[in-house]
Design an enzyme around this catalytic site. Structure first.
Site, short mmCIF file in Angstrom:
data_model
loop_
_atom_site.label_atom_id
_atom_site.label_comp_id
_atom_site.label_asym_id
_atom_site.label_seq_id
_atom_site.Cartn_x
_atom_site.Cartn_y
_atom_site.Cartn_z
N GLU A 226 0.88 -1.17 0.00
CA GLU A 226 0.00 0.00 0.00
C GLU A 226 0.91 1.21 0.00
OE1 GLU A 226 -1.30 3.17 1.12
OE2 GLU A 226 -1.96 2.34 3.05
N CYS A 260 -2.19 8.72 3.24
CA CYS A 260 -1.82 8.15 1.94
C CYS A 260 -2.86 8.40 0.86
CB CYS A 260 -1.54 6.65 2.08
SG CYS A 260 -2.97 5.69 2.64
#
Length: 483
Positions: A226, A260
């Site tokens: 990720e 993120c």
């Protein structure tokens, strides 16, 4: 474990190797996984977080210098408990063998069966980032425990207080053969990712993700990465600018933009840019009348990261961008106890600016203009595929075109972040923004081996597949080809 006493790197490396060996041996020794043990581990994790939530919030505040407790309560505490509860509620259903179709169908009529069994992979290595230091580890652990795996955890060295406390709490609530935590810097992280795990999940930057994947490749360890990237926001001409600006700036200022999936740049029609700037300024002032000492506003994680963000702004200014600092109370940030930074818009950012070349991870938001909607799509497709993409507007033809002609890990329409909050949606990147996915059931599948099992019929009709081949065999093949 005393969180101020971190063992030497070599001692930690030796303990990691011994723990991995022991966890794998225990996983094999105990045999078939049980529902009760899975639920017990998940329940202990829930109890651990809820019992020590205030200590955990204190630790995160220590690591950041100043971090909103109310934000932390939602994103780290609730954000940890919810996936654990989702797993506890649904694990019995998730772990059931799944019936699959038998072909040709006549075999099914004669008693043949196809099933998929979900078998634990074994030991899952989890490497987490610093921005949501509790939520990221507990979300991954929820999926790992639901799939009946054991866990080895490496928290970020940028959040030592949180990592140290979590290590203590796991030691007191779990056996080391169930989950074990390893503290340390880049050397420990490098050694950790080089271990022969049965699966490795890493949350962090794209550059570090490349190193993690290389290390995992030596052991043929499957990975979930990720990685983030530059997540675009497309403002359509049909968008309600006031509502749009409020939602975008909320997404940009949560955790001071250190997320993120934060909006990384805005693409707006030329005639909507100035109204957006005005609405964004108004929205920030409403959410944060002051910034410098506001307990709702989080500081930048380190001085180095703070200076990097300032450099991005200075570089854009030097290359011709208009800089709009949103500072509702006109506060002086040159002298402050922590590293708080006012949200800053970079208007008419260009490709040669550093702010358009790397993930920002802070309260800095470039704005670019587009002529036709197709221009916005071309701008997105000219860049690496992002972790998230956002569209604001009521034009369904536009939103469908954006969904069909661009790639992103996930999409939210008319807001920011919400796709990752849906437990039944997979969360993951694509290409440079990551690979694999987790959250909810998708996390259970990610950390399980889908074992295909076929039970053959007792009928000797299958003898037609054996030589010697003749007219009946060829007739059968012809029928299969016709469908």
């Amino acid at each position: 474990m005393n969180m101020t006493a971190i063992p030497s790197t070599e001692a930690t490396k030796a303990r990691m190797q011994a723990t991995l060996h022991r966890q794998k041996a225990e996983q094999t020794r105990l045999g078939p996984p049980s529902l009760s043990l899975r639920r017990d581990r998940i329940a202990r994790a829930i109890s651990m977080v809820l019992t020590h939530k205030n200590e955990l919030l204190d630790a995160m505040n220590t690591d950041f210098g100043a971090r909103s407790r109310d934000m932390g309560m939602l994103y780290d505490i609730v954000g940890s408990v919810q996936p654990l509860r989702e797993a506890h509620k649904n694990v019995a259903k998730w772990m059931r063998p799944q019936r699959r179709k038998v072909s040709p169908p006549i075999l099914s009529l004669l008693g043949a069966r196809s099933t998929v069994r979900y078998q634990p992979k074994g030991v899952i290595g989890i490497v987490t980032s610093w921005n949501f230091p509790l939520q990221l580890m507990m979300d991954a652990a929820a999926a790992a425990f639901a799939a009946d795996n054991r866990v080895m955890l490496k928290p970020s060295e940028f959040t030592p207080a949180t990592g140290g406390l979590v290590a203590q709490l796991f030691d007191s609530h779990f056996d080391e053969d169930e989950i074990s935590t390893f503290l340390g810097g880049p050397d420990v992280a490098s050694a950790f990712t080089s271990l022969p795990f049965d699966h490795l999940i890493f949350t962090g930057s794209t550059n570090v993700g490349r190193h993690v994947m290389r290390a995992a490749a030596d052991n043929l360890t499957p990975v979930t990465l990720e990685l983030g990237g530059k997540s675009p926001v497309v403002v359509g001409r049909s968008a309600d600018i006031g509502k749009t600006a409020a939602r975008i700036m909320m997404g940009k200022m949560i955790n001071a933009g250190q997320v993120c999936v934060a909006p990384d740049y805005v693409l707006a029609p030329d005639d909507r840019v100035e109204p957006f700037i005005t609405a964004a300024t108004t929205a920030v002032a409403k959410m944060f009348p002051t910034l410098k000492d506001n307990p709702d506003y989080t500081s930048i994680i380190t001085q180095r990261h703070y200076e990097r963000l300032q450099m991005l702004i200075d570089d854009a200014r030097a290359k011709g961008a208009r800089i709009v600092e949103i500072n509702p109370a006109k506060e002086n940030f040159s002298q402050q106890q922590f590293r708080r930074m006012p949200p800053t818009l970079i208007v008419d950012a260009t490709d040669d600016m550093a702010v358009m070349q790397e993930e920002i991870f802070g309260p800095v938001l470039p704005i670019r203009r587009y002529g036709t909607f197709d221009d916005s799509i071309d701008m997105i497709n000219a860049r690496p595929r992002p972790l998230s993409l956002y569209y604001f507007g009521s034009d369904k033809a536009e939103s469908e075109k954006l969904l069909e002609r661009t790639h992103a890990g996930g999409v939210t329409i008319n807001d920011i972040f919400w796709h990752i909050a849906m437990p039944d949606l997979p969360f993951g990147g694509i290409g440079p923004s990551g690979m694999g996915a987790y959250h909810g059931h998708r996390g259970f599948v990610e950390f399980s081996h889908e074992k295909a099992v076929y039970h053959q019929t007792g009928s000797e009709i299958i003898a037609m597949f054996r030589p010697p081949y003749g007219p009946k065999y060829r007739k059968m093949i012809g029928g299969l080809l016709k469908g």
